[in-house]
Design a protein around this motif. Structure first.
Motif, short mmCIF file in Angstrom:
data_model
loop_
_atom_site.label_atom_id
_atom_site.label_comp_id
_atom_site.label_asym_id
_atom_site.label_seq_id
_atom_site.Cartn_x
_atom_site.Cartn_y
_atom_site.Cartn_z
N ARG A 50 7.28 10.20 13.02
CA ARG A 50 6.75 8.96 13.59
C ARG A 50 7.87 8.02 14.04
N ARG A 161 -4.20 4.26 11.24
CA ARG A 161 -3.45 4.54 12.46
C ARG A 161 -4.15 3.97 13.68
N ARG A 162 -3.34 3.58 14.67
CA ARG A 162 -3.88 3.01 15.90
C ARG A 162 -4.82 3.97 16.60
N GLU A 163 -4.47 5.29 16.61
CA GLU A 163 -5.32 6.23 17.33
C GLU A 163 -6.70 6.36 16.68
N ALA A 166 -8.58 2.92 17.59
CA ALA A 166 -8.93 2.83 19.01
C ALA A 166 -9.93 3.89 19.44
N LEU A 167 -10.35 4.75 18.52
CA LEU A 167 -11.19 5.89 18.87
C LEU A 167 -12.63 5.46 19.19
N ARG A 248 -4.25 16.45 15.34
CA ARG A 248 -4.99 15.42 16.08
C ARG A 248 -6.33 15.17 15.40
N ASP A 250 -7.83 12.42 15.19
CA ASP A 250 -8.66 11.54 16.00
C ASP A 250 -9.58 12.37 16.90
#
Length: 358
Positions: A50, A161-163, A166-167, A248, A250
């Protein structure tokens, strides 16, 4: 401003720390961030990937009973505290934020010795030994569970996590299914057992695979990096995608209508934040925190709960399959799960850390 984050071992300790790091950098790109960990946990892989600096200190597991290891602990702990203090000195730390794990105990003690402000985040309802110690050394204690027993603690949720935050699962569903080689128009079950996998879940799920396929359900199944299986579903439709690990998550969440999984604090926080219902199988070891995590969700209608010892292929067929074949029930459970999700813990904690450091 220089921030040191101490958390390691499992993804449940590391991911919230990295989520906080990302948010701090988003607020102020000039903030110096160093992660402190040991060579025993996932941090040796996750932190560098990261883009953050990782400083290693010796791991000193605290024994829970009187054992021969207890006799060697004072000397080993002193060495780990000295190593942690050296990290704080080199980085000129303004604040230490601890998330638990083997590294947190020496980090807390070193920060106390150096006069560095301490912030504790505990994701679980029943805190481990390290965070119980850390909470005694500071007034800045935050939790990811409203049932957490730490005194003086403020409930803010778990940084994610941002991902994940934002999902949009509904708009990403077709793309996510195609990513994994799944069909876009079939009910989809996501199966995973935490960052290391779960043999009991793997075996029960593979036994239920023929019945799920016969009912038109497709499966995305992460075995866990250290788990193998003696049997695999043969190729065919609906798809049964078997993977050792999913990077992944997300997209895996977006592809799914329902999950079958453990109920670690991080998994529960992510699933409720995005409104994905699940059948939870709490880890049968530890101090019972995974059951508490799941009960809060299942009581609200956002999932099912089954003990590890009672999980069988037949249970999956009789309880999970009917949900997947009932879109209205899936939607109702999704709404119930989303009603418990907190999506701003990363920002809340970042603002607190910056205020305390100043």
């Amino acid at each position: 401003m220089r921030v040191v984050l101490a958390g390691g071992g499992t993804a449940g300790h590391i991911e919230p720390a990295l989520a906080l790091a990302d948010t701090l950098r988003g607020i102020d790109p000039g903030i110096g961030i160093t992660c402190m960990g040991t060579d025993r946990g996932l941090e040796s892989r996750l932190v560098p990937s990261r883009g953050y600096e990782l400083e290693l200190v010796p791991a000193v597991p605290l024994p829970r009973a009187i054992t021969p290891a207890l006799l060697t602990m004072p000397g080993r702990l002193a060495g780990a505290v000295n190593a942690a203090a050296a990290v704080l000195d080199r980085t000129k730390a303004d604040v230490l934020v601890g998330f638990g794990g083997y590294v947190a105990t020496p980090a807390y003690l070193a920060a106390k010795r150096r006069g560095v402000p301490i912030v504790v985040h505990e994701a679980n309802p029943r805190p481990g030994l390290a965070n119980r110690l850390g909470a005694k050394l500071t007034d800045h204690v935050y939790t990811g569970s409203p049932e957490c027993s730490l005194t003086k603690a403020a409930y803010i949720g778990t940084p994610l996590r941002r991902e994940i935050l934002a999902l949009d699962r509904l708009s990403m569903g077709d793309k996510a299914r195609s990513w994994f080689g799944l069909q876009t128009d079939r009910p989809t079950l996501l199966v995973f057992g935490g960052s290391q996998g779960a043999r009991s879940i793997n075996e029960a799920m593979l036994g239920a695979a023929p019945a799920l396929r016969a009912a038109g359900v497709q499966v995305l199944h992460a075995l866990g990096p250290k788990n193998t299986v003696d049997r695999e579903p043969p190729p065919g439709d609906p798809q049964y995608v078997l993977l050792p690990y999913i990077d992944r998550m997300d997209l895996a969440y977006a592809a799914a209508d329902l999950a079958l999984c453990r109920s670690g604090a991080l998994s529960c926080a992510e699933l409720t934040a995005i409104g994905l219902p699940a059948a939870y199988v709490p880890l049968p070891h530890g101090i019972g925190e995974q059951r508490i995590n799941a009960e809060r969700i299942t009581v609200s209608g956002g999932g099912l709960l089954i003990d590890d010892a009672d999980l069988t292929s037949d249970w999956i067929i009789q309880n999970v399959l009917p949900i997947l074949n009932d879109p209205e029930r899936v939607a109702a459970m999704s709404d119930a799960a989303a009603g418990l999700g907190l999506r701003d813990a990363d920002t809340v904690l970042a603002r607190k850390v910056m205020e305390i450091a100043r």
